[in-house]
Structure formats: C-alpha cells, structure tokens
Design a protein around this motif. Structure first.
Motif, PDB file in Angstrom:
ATOM      1  N   ILE A  12       0.857  -1.178   0.000  1.00 63.63           N
ATOM      2  CA  ILE A  12       0.000   0.000   0.000  1.00 63.63           C
ATOM      3  C   ILE A  12       0.895   1.229   0.000  1.00 63.63           C
ATOM      4  O   ILE A  12       1.799   1.345   0.833  1.00 63.63           O
ATOM      5  N   VAL A  13       0.650   2.148  -0.926  1.00 58.11           N
ATOM      6  CA  VAL A  13       1.422   3.388  -0.953  1.00 58.11           C
ATOM      7  C   VAL A  13       0.818   4.341   0.077  1.00 58.11           C
ATOM      8  O   VAL A  13      -0.393   4.565   0.109  1.00 58.11           O
ATOM      9  N   ILE A  14       1.679   4.891   0.920  1.00 59.05           N
ATOM     10  CA  ILE A  14       1.267   5.879   1.918  1.00 59.05           C
ATOM     11  C   ILE A  14       1.853   7.218   1.495  1.00 59.05           C
ATOM     12  O   ILE A  14       3.054   7.327   1.261  1.00 59.05           O
ATOM     13  N   ALA A  21       5.874   6.427   0.733  1.00 58.56           N
ATOM     14  CA  ALA A  21       6.557   5.167   1.034  1.00 58.56           C
ATOM     15  C   ALA A  21       5.553   4.046   0.812  1.00 58.56           C
ATOM     16  O   ALA A  21       4.347   4.278   0.746  1.00 58.56           O
ATOM     17  N   VAL A  22       6.058   2.848   0.689  1.00 54.24           N
ATOM     18  CA  VAL A  22       5.214   1.666   0.508  1.00 54.24           C
ATOM     19  C   VAL A  22       5.180   0.886   1.813  1.00 54.24           C
ATOM     20  O   VAL A  22       6.230   0.559   2.371  1.00 54.24           O
ATOM     21  N   LEU A  23       3.976   0.609   2.304  1.00 56.80           N
ATOM     22  CA  LEU A  23       3.801  -0.313   3.420  1.00 56.80           C
ATOM     23  C   LEU A  23       3.666  -1.687   2.780  1.00 56.80           C
ATOM     24  O   LEU A  23       2.720  -1.932   2.026  1.00 56.80           O
ATOM     25  N   ALA A  24       4.645  -2.558   3.020  1.00 59.11           N
ATOM     26  CA  ALA A  24       4.714  -3.834   2.314  1.00 59.11           C
ATOM     27  C   ALA A  24       4.769  -5.011   3.272  1.00 59.11           C
ATOM     28  O   ALA A  24       5.297  -4.899   4.380  1.00 59.11           O
ATOM     29  N   PRO A  25       4.248  -6.163   2.820  1.00 60.62           N
ATOM     30  CA  PRO A  25       4.399  -7.379   3.625  1.00 60.62           C
ATOM     31  C   PRO A  25       5.860  -7.805   3.662  1.00 60.62           C
ATOM     32  O   PRO A  25       6.656  -7.429   2.798  1.00 60.62           O
ATOM     33  N   LEU A  26       6.209  -8.587   4.643  1.00 65.42           N
ATOM     34  CA  LEU A  26       7.597  -9.006   4.838  1.00 65.42           C
ATOM     35  C   LEU A  26       8.143  -9.817   3.674  1.00 65.42           C
ATOM     36  O   LEU A  26       9.344  -9.766   3.407  1.00 65.42           O
TER      37      LEU A  26
END
Length: 111
Positions: A12-14, A21-26
């Motif tokens: 998800i782009v924040i 920034a991108v909130l991304a899974p591990l």
C-alpha cells in the motif's frame, strides 16, 4: 496495516504531504524478518502510528522501517520508486531494489 500483514498481504502506498513510502508485507523485503540482525530500524505498532509521518519520510529516503506487533515483525515501510532514480541508503534496501521486488506497489496477484 491489516492489508499488508501475513502471507496474502499486499503493498500500500502511503502519501504524507507528498512524501511517499510503501507499506509492504515481509515477503517483499525478507531482510525485515530479522531487523536487528540486518541493522534495520524497528518500531512497535503503537509508537509507529503516532510517528508515521517521520517513518514514511525515513523510508522515502531509503531507510526501511520495520513495524512490529509486540516483538514480531509484521510489515515494512520501503521507498517508492517508479523507475529507480536513486539508490536507497541501506544495503539491504539496495539489494531489494536491484531485485525489483520490494518497491513496486502491488495492484493485483503476482503470476
């Protein structure tokens, strides 16, 4: 946050006042699974929520920020790049950008 967590998580782009920034899974940035061992900054979700603007700014500058639920890493903030125009400052982030798998927003299932 829930959208980025777990095996089926998505990126998800924040956008915080033009800083993104991108909130991304591990699984998009495996080094985040062991932040201490890889020299990454890690933050409990409670403090990350109140400091989100600062964490987005750091991630946008190439410093991945790992988010943890209790002591377990659950997601990571990464820099957003279309075509890569700069090199992230953290070596693990440089590897991810070179691999092309950590910085693109995921819009659908990967083949």
């Amino acid at each position: 946050m829930k959208l980025a967590e777990g095996a089926g998580g998505r990126s998800i782009v924040i956008d915080n006042r033009g800083v993104r920034a991108v909130l991304a899974p591990l699984d998009r940035f495996p080094a985040a699974r062991n932040p201490e061992g890889n020299g990454l900054s890690a933050h409990p979700l409670g403090s990350a929520q109140k400091d989100l603007g600062d964490l987005v700014a750091l991630a946008a500058q190439g410093q991945p920020q790992v988010l943890k639920r209790y002591t377990t890493p659950v997601a990571v903030l990464l820099p957003v790049h279309g075509p890569i125009t700069s090199t992230p400052s953290h070596p693990a982030a440089q590897d991810a950008v070179s691999a092309g798998g950590a910085v693109n927003s995921q819009t659908g299932p990967n083949p």
